[in-house]
Design an enzyme around this catalytic site. Structure first.
Site, PDB file in Angstrom:
ATOM      1  N   SER A 161       0.807  -1.223   0.000  1.00 26.07           N
ATOM      2  CA  SER A 161       0.000   0.000   0.000  1.00 26.07           C
ATOM      3  C   SER A 161       0.837   1.268   0.000  1.00 26.07           C
ATOM      4  O   SER A 161       0.428   2.292   0.544  1.00 26.07           O
ATOM      5  CB  SER A 161      -0.976   0.022   1.192  1.00 26.07           C
ATOM      6  OG  SER A 161      -1.950  -0.972   1.050  1.00 26.07           O
ATOM      7  N   TYR A 210      -6.027   5.622  -1.726  1.00 24.72           N
ATOM      8  CA  TYR A 210      -7.159   5.333  -0.861  1.00 24.72           C
ATOM      9  C   TYR A 210      -8.013   6.540  -0.463  1.00 24.72           C
ATOM     10  O   TYR A 210      -9.105   6.366   0.069  1.00 24.72           O
ATOM     11  CB  TYR A 210      -6.659   4.649   0.424  1.00 24.72           C
ATOM     12  CG  TYR A 210      -5.944   3.366   0.143  1.00 24.72           C
ATOM     13  CD1 TYR A 210      -6.626   2.267  -0.373  1.00 24.72           C
ATOM     14  CD2 TYR A 210      -4.580   3.232   0.359  1.00 24.72           C
ATOM     15  CE1 TYR A 210      -5.975   1.075  -0.645  1.00 24.72           C
ATOM     16  CE2 TYR A 210      -3.924   2.038   0.090  1.00 24.72           C
ATOM     17  CZ  TYR A 210      -4.621   0.974  -0.407  1.00 24.72           C
ATOM     18  OH  TYR A 210      -3.968  -0.194  -0.676  1.00 24.72           O
ATOM     19  N   ARG A 236      -2.662  -9.285  -7.985  1.00 30.88           N
ATOM     20  CA  ARG A 236      -2.413  -8.112  -8.819  1.00 30.88           C
ATOM     21  C   ARG A 236      -0.916  -7.894  -8.937  1.00 30.88           C
ATOM     22  O   ARG A 236      -0.184  -8.036  -7.962  1.00 30.88           O
ATOM     23  CB  ARG A 236      -3.067  -6.884  -8.184  1.00 30.88           C
ATOM     24  CG  ARG A 236      -3.293  -5.722  -9.138  1.00 30.88           C
ATOM     25  CD  ARG A 236      -3.675  -4.446  -8.395  1.00 30.88           C
ATOM     26  NE  ARG A 236      -2.521  -3.887  -7.704  1.00 30.88           N
ATOM     27  CZ  ARG A 236      -2.520  -3.538  -6.416  1.00 30.88           C
ATOM     28  NH1 ARG A 236      -3.584  -3.701  -5.661  1.00 30.88           N
ATOM     29  NH2 ARG A 236      -1.422  -3.032  -5.876  1.00 30.88           N
ATOM     30  N   ASP A 238       2.020  -5.155 -10.167  1.00 33.61           N
ATOM     31  CA  ASP A 238       2.291  -3.754 -10.491  1.00 33.61           C
ATOM     32  C   ASP A 238       3.488  -3.667 -11.443  1.00 33.61           C
ATOM     33  O   ASP A 238       4.493  -4.363 -11.254  1.00 33.61           O
ATOM     34  CB  ASP A 238       2.574  -2.953  -9.226  1.00 33.61           C
ATOM     35  CG  ASP A 238       1.346  -2.886  -8.319  1.00 33.61           C
ATOM     36  OD1 ASP A 238       0.221  -3.022  -8.836  1.00 33.61           O
ATOM     37  OD2 ASP A 238       1.516  -2.704  -7.098  1.00 33.61           O
ATOM     38  N   ASN A 247       0.762  -8.442  -5.402  1.00 30.63           N
ATOM     39  CA  ASN A 247      -0.111  -8.322  -4.238  1.00 30.63           C
ATOM     40  C   ASN A 247      -1.040  -9.524  -4.243  1.00 30.63           C
ATOM     41  O   ASN A 247      -1.809  -9.707  -5.176  1.00 30.63           O
ATOM     42  CB  ASN A 247      -0.911  -7.010  -4.325  1.00 30.63           C
ATOM     43  CG  ASN A 247      -1.666  -6.692  -3.052  1.00 30.63           C
ATOM     44  OD1 ASN A 247      -2.167  -7.585  -2.388  1.00 30.63           O
ATOM     45  ND2 ASN A 247      -1.743  -5.416  -2.737  1.00 30.63           N
ATOM     46  N   GLY A 277      -6.543  -4.893  -2.577  1.00 27.83           N
ATOM     47  CA  GLY A 277      -7.629  -4.125  -1.987  1.00 27.83           C
ATOM     48  C   GLY A 277      -8.959  -4.361  -2.691  1.00 27.83           C
ATOM     49  O   GLY A 277      -9.013  -4.622  -3.893  1.00 27.83           O
TER      50      GLY A 277
END
Length: 317
Positions: A161, A227, A265, A267, A283, A287
């Site tokens: 995050s 976020y 996921r 990146d 990840n 999220g």
């Protein structure tokens, strides 16, 4: 690529899942995001008729499983023991099905340094890096930055995050970046900064979802942009034609190389100068908030949030 085939749902009866624990919260630096994700997943599962209940943290889960309250676990415990193989090993030992990657994939990918080592061994592209001990002195830090060439990224090896991450444009910023990263446990990672487009690719089973190109209003995609901010742009698909095909294939290869399965996921940074993609991290419990990226990408294939949660849970049966 927009015509990616989506397999039919395997089940239509919510009773097949039994009693589902939605594991959220916990004690990591990502607790608040996990609680937000967990509430969304819980609501989606219940909307589909699934008997789902919230469980905050691993001790509460252990107690509930000892009382045989649940048949399976939807793990949305971000960071820490939710993604490092600990809860996965616990559930595997108890014979309780759970969502997401197994012990190996979870443990490996929470450690960004070891993940890069695996990718490099398979000639998968990732930015050059230097591993730094928490007690690294100023001379070692500056030597690392010079060997990579500024600008660089400094971050904890085992956080997510964007927690503890700094972009360092010149040597004057190194001390502050190292001090921030050192607040978190484990080693630190300094890597060459790729200037270009920030992309992310979700994986659902054997499908690489359409890429998303992230365009924050500020200089980079930090915790606030992820976020809190409402002005970050998410362009999906993020690329076109062969470039889009290439980044999805690369993400799926990277996911599998790291021993991951289920959903997750990856990146990626795409160099503005050369167009080459570079893998950053995986990840394994992404999220599921209103700002999250896997639901945005799934929607491009006609998979709504409730169906996405159902499909993830289907992988446990």
């Amino acid at each position: 690529m927009s015509a990616t085939p989506v397999p039919a749902l395997r089940f239509d009866d919510p009773a097949v899942f039994g009693r589902v624990a939605v594991l959220m919260g916990g004690t990591s630096s990502e607790r608040e995001v996990s609680l937000d994700s967990g509430r969304n997943v819980l609501e989606a599962l219940r909307a589909r008729g699934i008997d789902a209940q919230p469980v905050d943290g691993i001790p509460a889960l252990v107690e509930a499983l000892a009382q045989e309250k649940f048949d399976r676990v939807f793990n949305i415990l971000h960071g820490g023991d939710g993604e490092n193989g600990v809860v996965q090993g616990l559930l595997q030992a108890l014979g309780v099905p759970y969502t997401g990657a197994g012990v190996l994939g979870s443990a490996l990918t929470l450690d960004k340094i070891r993940t890069k080592q695996v990718w490099l061994s398979l000639n998968l592209p990732t930015p050059r890096y230097v591993r730094l001990d928490r007690g690294a002195d100023a001379a070692a830090v500056r030597a690392a930055a010079r060997s990579l060439g500024l600008p660089v990224i400094v971050k904890p090896s085992c956080e997510g995050s964007s927690v503890g991450v700094s972009r360092v444009m010149d040597e004057d910023g190194l001390d502050e970046a190292i001090a921030l990263a050192a607040r978190y446990p484990g080693e630190m990672l300094m890597e060459q900064m790729v200037v270009g487009d920030e992309l992310t690719v979700g994986v659902l089973g054997d499908i690489a979802l359409p890429s998303i190109r992230i365009v924050p209003r500020g200089e980079w995609y930090d915790y606030n942009a992820k976020y809190i901010a409402e002005d970050t742009q998410y362009l999906c698909p993020g690329l076109e034609g062969e470039d889009e095909l290439r980044v999805r294939e690369l993400a799926l290869a990277a996911f599998r190389a790291a021993g991951c399965s289920g959903w997750g996921r990856i990146d990626v940074m795409r160099s503005r100068a050369t167009g080459a993609p570079y893998l950053l991290e995986v990840n394994t419990a992404p999220g599921m908030t209103s700002h999250s990226l896997v639901p945005k990408a799934a929607a491009q294939l006609g998979i709504g949030f409730e169906e996405l949660c159902w499909r993830i849970l289907e992988q446990t049966v």
